[in-house]
Design an enzyme around this catalytic site. Structure first.
Site, PDB file in Angstrom:
ATOM      1  N   GLU A 177       0.524  -1.420  -0.122  1.00 33.57           N
ATOM      2  CA  GLU A 177       0.267   0.195  -0.239  1.00 33.57           C
ATOM      3  C   GLU A 177       1.233   0.992   0.139  1.00 33.57           C
ATOM      4  O   GLU A 177       0.969   1.901   0.908  1.00 33.57           O
ATOM      5  CB  GLU A 177      -0.829  -0.463   0.863  1.00 33.57           C
ATOM      6  CG  GLU A 177      -2.083  -1.189   0.902  1.00 33.57           C
ATOM      7  CD  GLU A 177      -3.150  -1.860   2.164  1.00 33.57           C
ATOM      8  OE1 GLU A 177      -2.971  -0.798   3.267  1.00 33.57           O
ATOM      9  OE2 GLU A 177      -3.754  -2.465   2.151  1.00 33.57           O
ATOM     10  N   HIS A 379     -17.518 -11.441   5.812  1.00 32.59           N
ATOM     11  CA  HIS A 379     -16.774 -10.426   6.329  1.00 32.59           C
ATOM     12  C   HIS A 379     -15.581 -11.101   6.992  1.00 32.59           C
ATOM     13  O   HIS A 379     -16.140 -11.948   8.229  1.00 32.59           O
ATOM     14  CB  HIS A 379     -16.412  -8.998   6.564  1.00 32.59           C
ATOM     15  CG  HIS A 379     -15.543  -8.371   6.504  1.00 32.59           C
ATOM     16  ND1 HIS A 379     -15.122  -7.865   7.711  1.00 32.59           N
ATOM     17  CD2 HIS A 379     -13.680  -8.042   5.818  1.00 32.59           C
ATOM     18  CE1 HIS A 379     -13.958  -7.284   7.861  1.00 32.59           C
ATOM     19  NE2 HIS A 379     -13.436  -7.338   6.985  1.00 32.59           N
ATOM     20  N   HIS A 380     -14.241 -11.958   7.137  1.00 35.58           N
ATOM     21  CA  HIS A 380     -13.572 -12.725   7.684  1.00 35.58           C
ATOM     22  C   HIS A 380     -11.959 -11.445   8.078  1.00 35.58           C
ATOM     23  O   HIS A 380     -11.318 -11.672   7.283  1.00 35.58           O
ATOM     24  CB  HIS A 380     -12.592 -13.962   7.412  1.00 35.58           C
ATOM     25  CG  HIS A 380     -14.377 -14.472   7.749  1.00 35.58           C
ATOM     26  ND1 HIS A 380     -13.962 -16.075   7.055  1.00 35.58           N
ATOM     27  CD2 HIS A 380     -16.257 -14.520   8.333  1.00 35.58           C
ATOM     28  CE1 HIS A 380     -14.822 -16.826   7.010  1.00 35.58           C
ATOM     29  NE2 HIS A 380     -15.786 -16.267   7.587  1.00 35.58           N
ATOM     30  N   GLU A 478      -7.291  -6.638  -2.424  1.00 33.33           N
ATOM     31  CA  GLU A 478      -6.486  -5.907  -3.003  1.00 33.33           C
ATOM     32  C   GLU A 478      -5.419  -5.698  -2.655  1.00 33.33           C
ATOM     33  O   GLU A 478      -5.052  -5.280  -4.536  1.00 33.33           O
ATOM     34  CB  GLU A 478      -7.146  -5.007  -0.520  1.00 33.33           C
ATOM     35  CG  GLU A 478      -6.907  -3.736  -0.602  1.00 33.33           C
ATOM     36  CD  GLU A 478      -6.645  -3.135   0.476  1.00 33.33           C
ATOM     37  OE1 GLU A 478      -7.378  -2.237   0.861  1.00 33.33           O
ATOM     38  OE2 GLU A 478      -5.800  -4.044   2.009  1.00 33.33           O
ATOM     39  N   GLU A 484     -10.123   3.174   0.544  1.00 32.76           N
ATOM     40  CA  GLU A 484      -9.856   3.637   1.917  1.00 32.76           C
ATOM     41  C   GLU A 484      -9.121   5.200   1.857  1.00 32.76           C
ATOM     42  O   GLU A 484      -8.924   6.309   2.996  1.00 32.76           O
ATOM     43  CB  GLU A 484      -9.998   2.574   3.135  1.00 32.76           C
ATOM     44  CG  GLU A 484      -8.149   1.793   2.561  1.00 32.76           C
ATOM     45  CD  GLU A 484      -8.075   0.944   3.021  1.00 32.76           C
ATOM     46  OE1 GLU A 484      -8.942   0.425   3.844  1.00 32.76           O
ATOM     47  OE2 GLU A 484      -6.822   0.060   3.316  1.00 32.76           O
TER      48      GLU A 484
HETATM   49  C1  NOJ Z   1      -8.731  -2.623   5.426  1.00 30.67           C
HETATM   50  C2  NOJ Z   1      -9.475  -3.084   4.272  1.00 30.67           C
HETATM   51  O1  NOJ Z   1      -8.416  -2.599   3.148  1.00 30.67           O
HETATM   52  C3  NOJ Z   1     -10.720  -2.630   4.088  1.00 30.67           C
HETATM   53  O2  NOJ Z   1     -11.441  -2.992   3.379  1.00 30.67           O
HETATM   54  C4  NOJ Z   1     -11.907  -2.798   5.699  1.00 30.67           C
HETATM   55  O3  NOJ Z   1     -12.484  -2.314   5.985  1.00 30.67           O
HETATM   56  C5  NOJ Z   1     -10.988  -3.099   6.662  1.00 30.67           C
HETATM   57  N1  NOJ Z   1      -9.546  -3.943   5.976  1.00 30.67           N
HETATM   58  C6  NOJ Z   1     -11.131  -4.007   8.163  1.00 30.67           C
HETATM   59  O4  NOJ Z   1     -11.696  -5.300   8.011  1.00 30.67           O
HETATM   60 CA    CA Z   2      -6.402  -2.546   2.771  1.00 24.86          CA
END
Ligand code: NOJ
Ligand code: CA
Length: 675
Positions: A177, A379-380, A478, A484
């Protein structure tokens, strides 16, 4: 269209090991664009070199290994045998950027044998296409090399001509990132792949790997000048890779083209992966989703329970209703399970993957979603603790399967080197997100999920190396700076970010970038984008699962631009790059997999520009209604990202459109074929 398959074998076998230094084998691509030569030096060290249309691209670059418990495998080689074969077939993707993929290459297999001591053998296999090549090592079964414990892979890549590189650093805490650097290639210290370079004579090369299975990821480390060497991601257990022979390494890949778009159009990475091992995967269909997500990144809601908890029954119903009313299949809900209340970052010890929080009635919500034709997206988040996750994995997947939840976003939030894995004798080992342990972990999750017809989308993942071909339920990930960062990143993603991604990260495969924040509002900062660009990203950044990431209220407040997000598909039968330069701009045209309609997406960096889009991909003689979403006359990401013009006109394949993009802007077009 029926699959074509022409396989013929042309074997040239040299019987006894030859010791002379110099070229030992050579192979050309089918269209004679690329050629690869393998040579040995006086010490019996092997090297390969690559030329394109007769000009060197890669000058002789070494091959070999350092081992933990045996002499290095690198000197005293002689040629034992070499052979070539050719293949040309076309295979079909269950979903993707294009439906049919042609796989046409010439292969060279070089068997090397040590002329002294252990007399170990090592094969190097090259597959040479007109738009790139891959090579891998194959360790044959042999008495003198049973356990292969690799300390370093010595593969080198020496770029022949001075070049500029687009790259992110490898081996740093924030995994993949990072913002992309553009520097002279000689200034790259250590980079992740894909790393993309442009030589001063206009050749574009992307370095990457394909089929990363049970092996450690390859970083590229500068040796000197333009010479780079593989540096494998570390492991807690000393040797970076532990395998038993026989086995193959991943393919080391070079996509080579005379335009940036040519790199994107190459299917090399997919072609070098094994065909689908899951059989009928029609249970996964590309989809779009909304979710309880952006609110947490804005700090309006929380993952933890409490007064601002996002994952409540009521809030989820609101999202299900919105999804049903607007044609979205999925509703992602983060923070739904027990474990988020404490210190989850880089911890993950408290997560219970089958235990919802008391304010989240998952059974009722799954049924409610189903009654509306919508599916919850699971979601995990693991906090990087795969020891805890793996212990619960099967039960967690069974739980979702029972509820009809058939896709899961997972997460590995921990600094690089901070993955907690169950090691030898039950102890916890700290591992890297992209080491051998994680390459095994991800495939464990993907194959367990496949048995239950569940699709997987990891965040903070290992990089993509085309394994979606083999495991088509590994649908996205990702693995770069996503949306984000526009909420809280310092700095946020700059206007050039997506034009960088297309020619670097996106060469590896689909990204769950989560576009569509048309409010252009982050937490305490603005997106460096226009609304039109947010729409264009659905065409520009490919994924078979596309989120509409903004809050419901922001879509309700902007119904006109939102219409494009409702209309755009997530599955394509064809893809064209109409123009593009790395980090500057790009225009895509993609054809809907389920209709005769085409979509165009164009984005620019901080510079305004006018791009031309020739519509010669449209069916001649047919009229198309073009629904155009373009930057308005006063649009500028700095001052007025919201200025958008939405208009319609009729076009045919004879037309060329002028796409006028504002600073930080973009354009999205839907081309509906008249019946
Ligand atoms: C990082 C992820 O990229 C994001 O999309 C997610 O909301 C957070 N972690 C929490 O799991
Ligand atoms: Ca991330």
């Amino acid at each position: 269209m029926s699959a074509r398959l022409f396989v013929y074998v042309l074997a040239l076998v040299i019987a006894s090991p030859a010791l002379a230094a110099g070229p030992i084998a050579q192979v050309e691509s089918p269209g004679k664009v690329l050629s690869v030569e393998v040579s040995l030096d006086n010490d019996g060290r092997a090297a390969y070199s690559v030329s394109r249309r007769g000009k060197p691209v890669i000058t002789p670059s070494r091959l070999g290994f350092l081992l933990a418990d045996a002499p290095k495998l690198e000197r005293n080689f002689a040629l034992a045998s070499s052979s070539t074969r050719s293949q040309d077939d076309t295979w079909e993707q269950p979903w993707g950027e294009r439906r049919f993929v042609r796989n046409r290459f010439n292969e060279l297999r070089v068997s090397l044998k040590e002329s002294k001591n252990l007399q170990r053998t090592l094969d190097v296999v090259f597959r040479v296409y007109d738009d790139g090549l891959g090579f891998r090592y194959e360790f044959p079964d042999q008495p003198a090399l049973k356990d292969v414990n690799i300390v370093e892979e010595l593969t080198e890549f020496t770029v022949a001509t001075p070049a500029t590189a687009w790259w992110i650093p490898a081996g740093e805490w924030n995994r993949y990132e990072y913002l992309y650097h553009k520097t002279p290639l000689v200034e790259v210290g250590q980079a992740h792949t894909p790393m993309t370079v442009r030589t001063e004579d206009g050749v574009y090369i992307a370095f990457h790997e394909a089929a990363l299975v049970d092996y450690s990821s390859m970083w590229l480390r500068q040796v000197e000048g333009q010479k780079f060497r593989a540096n494998l991601s570390p492991s807690a257990s000393g040797a970076k890779v532990r395998r038993k022979a026989p086995f193959n390494t991943p393919w080391r890949t070079l996509q080579i083209a005379d335009s940036a778009g040519g790199l994107y159009m190459s299917d090399l990475i997919l072609n070098l992966n094994e065909p689908n091992k899951l059989g009928d995967v029609s249970w996964f269909k590309p989809f779009k989703y909304v979710g309880i997500w952006w609110g947490m990144h804005l700090d309006k809601q929380t993952w933890a329970t409490g007064p601002r908890h996002g994952a409540t029954t009521e809030e989820t119903k609101r999202y299900i209703d919105f999804a049903a009313a607007n044609g979205f299949r999925g509703v992602l809900v983060e923070g739904w399970n027990v474990g988020w209340d404490g210190d989850w970052f880089a911890n993950g010890a408290d997560y219970l993957y089958s235990q919802p929080t008391p304010d989240f009635d998952i059974v009722a919500l799954a049924a409610y979603a189903k009654s509306k034709g919508v599916h919850l997206v699971g979601h995990h988040e693991t906090g990087g603790n795969i020891a805890v996750y793996e212990a619960q994995l099967e039960a967690a997947l069974d739980f979702y399967q029972r509820l009809g939840i058939d896709s899961i976003k997972s997460g590995y939030v921990a600094d690089a080197g901070g993955i907690q894995a169950r090691g030898k004798d039950g102890r916890i080992d700290f591992e890297w997100h992209d080491g051998q342990v994680m390459s095994r972990h991800h495939l464990l999750v993907v194959t367990e999920a496949a048995e239950r017809h569940i699709a997987i989308n990891p965040h903070e993942p290992i990089k993509d190396t085309g394994l979606r071909r083999t495991y088509p339920n590994w649908v996205a990930r990702e693995g770069a700076r996503g949306m984000e960062y526009n909420a809280w990143g310092n700095p946020p993603n700059p206007p050039e970010h997506e034009a960088n991604l297309v020619f670097t990260r996106m060469l590896s495969g689909p990204m769950d970038f989560t576009p569509g924040v048309i409010s252009l509002e982050g937490k305490k900062q603005k997106l460096q984008s226009t609304i039109a660009k947010q729409l264009a990203l659905y065409v520009v950044l490919y994924s078979p699962i596309q989120m509409a990431a903004d809050l419901i209220e922001n879509y309700e407040a902007n119904p006109k631009p939102f219409q494009f997000i409702k209309d755009v598909p997530a599955d394509w039968s064809d893809t064209r790059v109409l123009n593009g330069e790395i980090g500057d701009y790009v225009t895509f045209a993609r054809k809907d997999r389920n209709s005769e309609d085409w979509y165009i997406g164009a984005v620019t960096d901080e510079s305004a520009r006018t791009l031309s889009a020739k519509l010669d991909f449209l069916t001649p003689g047919k009229r198309y209604r073009a629904q155009i979403y373009r930057d308005g006359p006063n649009a500028d990401w700095k001052t007025n990202g919201k200025d958008i013009v939405i208009e319609e006109r009729t076009v045919t394949s004879a037309d060329t459109l002028s796409l006028v993009l504002a600073p930080g802007g973009g354009q999205a077009i839907r081309l509906l074929r008249s019946r």
